[in-house]
Design a protein around this motif. Structure first.
Motif, PDB file in Angstrom:
ATOM      1  N   MET A 197       0.829  -1.208   0.000  1.00  0.00           N
ATOM      2  CA  MET A 197       0.000   0.000   0.000  1.00  0.00           C
ATOM      3  C   MET A 197       0.868   1.264   0.000  1.00  0.00           C
ATOM      4  O   MET A 197       0.510   2.269  -0.616  1.00  0.00           O
ATOM      5  CB  MET A 197      -0.936  -0.007   1.210  1.00  0.00           C
ATOM      6  CG  MET A 197      -2.045  -1.051   1.119  1.00  0.00           C
ATOM      7  SD  MET A 197      -3.046  -1.159   2.629  1.00  0.00           S
ATOM      8  CE  MET A 197      -4.004   0.355   2.512  1.00  0.00           C
ATOM      9  N   THR A 198       1.993   1.215   0.690  1.00  0.00           N
ATOM     10  CA  THR A 198       2.912   2.360   0.674  1.00  0.00           C
ATOM     11  C   THR A 198       3.429   2.618  -0.735  1.00  0.00           C
ATOM     12  O   THR A 198       3.489   3.774  -1.187  1.00  0.00           O
ATOM     13  CB  THR A 198       4.093   2.104   1.628  1.00  0.00           C
ATOM     14  OG1 THR A 198       3.604   2.009   2.969  1.00  0.00           O
ATOM     15  CG2 THR A 198       5.124   3.216   1.556  1.00  0.00           C
ATOM     16  N   ASN A 228       1.837   5.940   5.428  1.00  0.00           N
ATOM     17  CA  ASN A 228       2.543   5.177   6.474  1.00  0.00           C
ATOM     18  C   ASN A 228       1.934   5.411   7.848  1.00  0.00           C
ATOM     19  O   ASN A 228       2.566   6.015   8.713  1.00  0.00           O
ATOM     20  CB  ASN A 228       4.019   5.566   6.528  1.00  0.00           C
ATOM     21  CG  ASN A 228       4.848   4.963   5.420  1.00  0.00           C
ATOM     22  OD1 ASN A 228       5.370   5.681   4.579  1.00  0.00           O
ATOM     23  ND2 ASN A 228       5.000   3.661   5.418  1.00  0.00           N
ATOM     24  N   ALA A 229       0.736   4.948   8.097  1.00  0.00           N
ATOM     25  CA  ALA A 229       0.149   5.057   9.440  1.00  0.00           C
ATOM     26  C   ALA A 229      -0.554   3.774   9.820  1.00  0.00           C
ATOM     27  O   ALA A 229      -1.544   3.770  10.544  1.00  0.00           O
ATOM     28  CB  ALA A 229      -0.812   6.234   9.509  1.00  0.00           C
ATOM     29  N   PHE A 244       3.678   1.631  12.879  1.00  0.00           N
ATOM     30  CA  PHE A 244       3.702   2.021  14.286  1.00  0.00           C
ATOM     31  C   PHE A 244       4.614   1.104  15.102  1.00  0.00           C
ATOM     32  O   PHE A 244       5.336   1.564  16.001  1.00  0.00           O
ATOM     33  CB  PHE A 244       2.283   1.999  14.859  1.00  0.00           C
ATOM     34  CG  PHE A 244       1.462   3.206  14.494  1.00  0.00           C
ATOM     35  CD1 PHE A 244       1.860   4.070  13.481  1.00  0.00           C
ATOM     36  CD2 PHE A 244       0.287   3.487  15.153  1.00  0.00           C
ATOM     37  CE1 PHE A 244       1.111   5.183  13.146  1.00  0.00           C
ATOM     38  CE2 PHE A 244      -0.477   4.596  14.829  1.00  0.00           C
ATOM     39  CZ  PHE A 244      -0.074   5.448  13.828  1.00  0.00           C
ATOM     40  N   LEU A 245       4.585  -0.177  14.796  1.00  0.00           N
ATOM     41  CA  LEU A 245       5.425  -1.113  15.545  1.00  0.00           C
ATOM     42  C   LEU A 245       6.906  -0.867  15.265  1.00  0.00           C
ATOM     43  O   LEU A 245       7.745  -0.970  16.166  1.00  0.00           O
ATOM     44  CB  LEU A 245       5.040  -2.551  15.196  1.00  0.00           C
ATOM     45  CG  LEU A 245       3.616  -2.981  15.615  1.00  0.00           C
ATOM     46  CD1 LEU A 245       3.346  -4.416  15.204  1.00  0.00           C
ATOM     47  CD2 LEU A 245       3.412  -2.801  17.115  1.00  0.00           C
ATOM     48  N   SER A 272       8.450  13.806   7.919  1.00  0.00           N
ATOM     49  CA  SER A 272       7.091  13.270   7.836  1.00  0.00           C
ATOM     50  C   SER A 272       7.034  11.974   7.036  1.00  0.00           C
ATOM     51  O   SER A 272       7.813  11.769   6.112  1.00  0.00           O
ATOM     52  CB  SER A 272       6.184  14.317   7.182  1.00  0.00           C
ATOM     53  OG  SER A 272       4.929  13.784   6.844  1.00  0.00           O
ATOM     54  N   THR A 273       6.066  11.124   7.387  1.00  0.00           N
ATOM     55  CA  THR A 273       5.824   9.908   6.597  1.00  0.00           C
ATOM     56  C   THR A 273       4.833  10.156   5.471  1.00  0.00           C
ATOM     57  O   THR A 273       4.376   9.210   4.828  1.00  0.00           O
ATOM     58  CB  THR A 273       5.269   8.780   7.494  1.00  0.00           C
ATOM     59  OG1 THR A 273       4.069   9.240   8.144  1.00  0.00           O
ATOM     60  CG2 THR A 273       6.279   8.314   8.508  1.00  0.00           C
TER      61      THR A 273
END
Length: 616
Positions: A208-209, A302-303, A308-309, A379-380
């Motif tokens: 998806m990224t 990227n969320a 996050f992990l 930022s992502t």
């Protein structure tokens, strides 16, 4: 006879006849996504004569861009959307706080679907082996009315991924490296297919990224194969559905591609996009010391849980550096809860983070997270245009979640491999970055620069003139795209302060390459058409902006030779009927629009075209 790409197969299936790249067909999408801009879309739908949405079961509507609302006006717009959803019996609706539209599309997108959405990052759903493309609001309104629209079958770039990523290198780094190879316009109007053994090493989230960032390369869409990884993910996501592999399709081995790119994943290392262009990519190990004032972990890029992990591993037991604002916004409530259960949110808060709502507001400068003057933001997100996060006096750098977390701790942009518990010895750099040409830096024109002469606005030296410069992102939901008179005073403020107050009917705009890059925001095209601009002549144009211009009846003429030889000291005119550009004593020919689109253009745009067909 050669084989077909994924796109050629899909559109052959949709049209019921064999098609090839370059063909134009009409087709009915399986899903039509919109978000807060639905308030504008419904006004356009009604102007077209629409009363009942043709296929309400195909719509997915998400309130995510200004959520929770930052003004009474936005709150009222959201309420009008809820009424629309109720009146039209739209089941696939996500209210404020549920998440970002492209993440929530994972609940609906399936392999071999044709998906469109009124947002440029709709291509994210290509991770599910669907053909997913962004369109503008006017075209979305037309789809609500008729259920179908036109598509140009795209040429395709084949990207072969080999090997696997090293520790500390992530999907965002693959996307940034591909951006470096292709450029911000190198995939314009094309699809990107991902092939190779490296695909099997990427999760659906990582895919998806990659598909998300394809729009920043100008691509119409990007697609991954319907392989075992995807099918297993779908079975877990939709346990009551069946996904037989034999019922799905992928590109033929002998398909014809416009270009083939091979990426050895083992060779990659952490990368960063330097302001103010998404394709200004640099190796973090080579950029020197760049201080960070704000770190943002969020957006549709990227969320997700794995992002996050990864960040939590780096931040565990550490504190964000004094003076750095660390902001986190989960992509959905589901991800928020998973991150809570796995301790990532606890780690972030202990480190000094501020957790925001599950929305994409900070990315475009709406709501919380607007940086102060002089701030450097790491930022992502997917865009680092000048003023993108709501302040033209700040700078945005793009990188992976690991880089964001490490930089928040260090107070400067750093290599995340130095902060990983199992960090390995760094290998010799195998990839080389070519620095961007000086002329490609972001241009800001002084009000006394005198770009207007002989009825022409001369921006020949401006490449990558993006929609954020044309009409600020933080105004997108305060001013509806249906209100041309309210748009005009804000046009081109990110480039030329003089334009909005001086533009006149029958003016001509001349610009460089990749005109209209960025979002699917149709405000600039609406505003220019409302102002009476006669034509825009460019070296090249971004795909969605080109469609928006046609939908508004605004001529976009692609003619590199004319732009390169333009003389501002002699009169310029455009003969649309005969396909002629005249600059002094020189005449240049240009092709007319395809027959399928002439009816829309000659009617004065899509709204007027449908008004004739559907108004009573």
């Amino acid at each position: 006879m050669s084989g077909k790409t994924f796109s050629e197969k899909l559109f052959s299936n949709k049209s019921g006849q064999p098609v090839k790249a370059g063909d134009i067909i009409y087709a009915e999408p399986d899903l039509i996504m919109s978000h807060d801009n639905s308030a504008s879309i419904v006004k356009t739908f009604q102007k077209m004569g629409g009363k009942n949405i043709k296929y309400p079961n195909r719509l997915v509507i998400v309130l995510d861009h200004d959520s929770p609302p930052t003004s009474a006006k936005i709150a009222n717009d959201h309420q009008s959307i809820r009424k629309l959803v109720s009146d039209q019996k739209i089941d696939n609706f996500y209210d404020e706080g549920r998440g970002i539209c492209h993440q929530l599309m994972s609940n609906h997108a399936l392999p071999s679907m044709l998906i469109v959405g009124s947002d440029s990052h709709t291509c994210t759903s290509g991770a599910f082996s669907a053909f997913a493309a962004g369109i503008d609001r006017t075209e979305t309104a037309g789809l609500w009315l008729t259920g179908k629209t036109w598509f140009r079958v795209p040429e395709t770039i084949k990207v072969v991924l080999k090997g696997k990523l090293s520790l500390g290198v992530y999907a965002k780094d693959i996307a940034l490296w591909l951006m470096n190879l292709i450029s911000a316009s190198g995939a314009n109007y094309q699809a990107i297919e991902f092939h190779g053994d490296g695909v099997k090493k990427l999760s659906v989230s990582e895919r998806m990224t990659l598909t998300n960032l394809a729009s920043e390369m100008g691509a119409k869409t990007a697609i991954f194969p319907p392989d075992e990884i995807l099918l297993n993910w779908l079975k877990e996501k939709h346990p009551t559905k069946e996904f037989p592999a034999e019922g799905l399709y992928w590109a033929d081995e002998d398909a014809i591609y416009s270009r083939e790119i091979i990426i050895v994943l083992d060779d990659l290392e952490p990368l960063v996009a330097i302001p103010h262009q998404v394709d200004n990519i640099q190796l973090i190990s080579k950029i020197g010391e760049i201080p960070v004032d704000q770190a943002f972990l969020g957006t549709c890029t990227n969320a997700r849980l794995d992002d996050f992990l990864i960040a939590a591993i780096i931040l565990e037991g550490k504190k964000v550096r004094q003076g750095v604002q660390f902001i986190v916004a989960p992509a959905s409530q589901e991800i928020y809860l998973e991150a809570l259960n796995k301790g990532a949110i606890h780690t972030f808060v202990e480190a000094g983070a501020t957790i925001l709502s599950c929305s994409c507001g900070p990315c475009l400068g709406k709501g919380q997270g607007i940086p102060a003057d002089g701030f450097n933001v790491i930022s992502t997100a997917n865009r680092n245009f000048l003023g993108r996060m709501g302040n033209k006096a700040s700078s945005v750098y793009l990188a992976s979640p690991a880089t964001i977390a490490a930089s928040a701790i260090a107070g400067k942009i750093v290599d995340p491999r130095d902060f990983l518990p199992l960090a390995l010895e760094k290998k010799e750099t195998k990839i080389k970055i070519q620095p961007k040409d000086e002329v490609e830096k972001t241009i800001v024109i002084a009000s006394d620069d005198g770009r207007y002469k002989n009825n022409v606005w001369n921006y020949c030296d401006v490449n990558d003139f993006n929609t954020d410069q044309m009409f600020a992102g933080n105004l997108t939901y305060d001013i509806k795209s249906a209100d041309g008179d309210k748009i005009v005073p804000h046009l081109f403020k990110g480039l030329d302060e003089a334009f909005a107050s001086q533009v006149k009917e029958d003016d001509i705009i001349i610009a460089g390459a990749n005109f209209g890059s960025g979002s699917s925001r149709e405000h600039p095209a609406v505003g220019l058409a409302f102002a009476g601009v006669k034509a825009v002549i460019v070296k090249s144009v971004a795909r969605i902006f080109y469609r928006s211009a046609i939908n508004q009846g605004l001529p976009i003429i692609v003619h590199p030779e004319f732009v390169e030889n333009f003389d501002s000291n002699v009169p310029t005119s455009v003969d649309l009927e005969n396909g002629k550009l005249i600059n002094g004593d020189r005449t240049y020919d240009f092709p007319k629009l395809p027959e399928e689109l002439l009816k829309i253009f000659n009617a004065g745009g899509l709204i007027k075209y449908y008004q004739k067909l559907y108004s009573s």
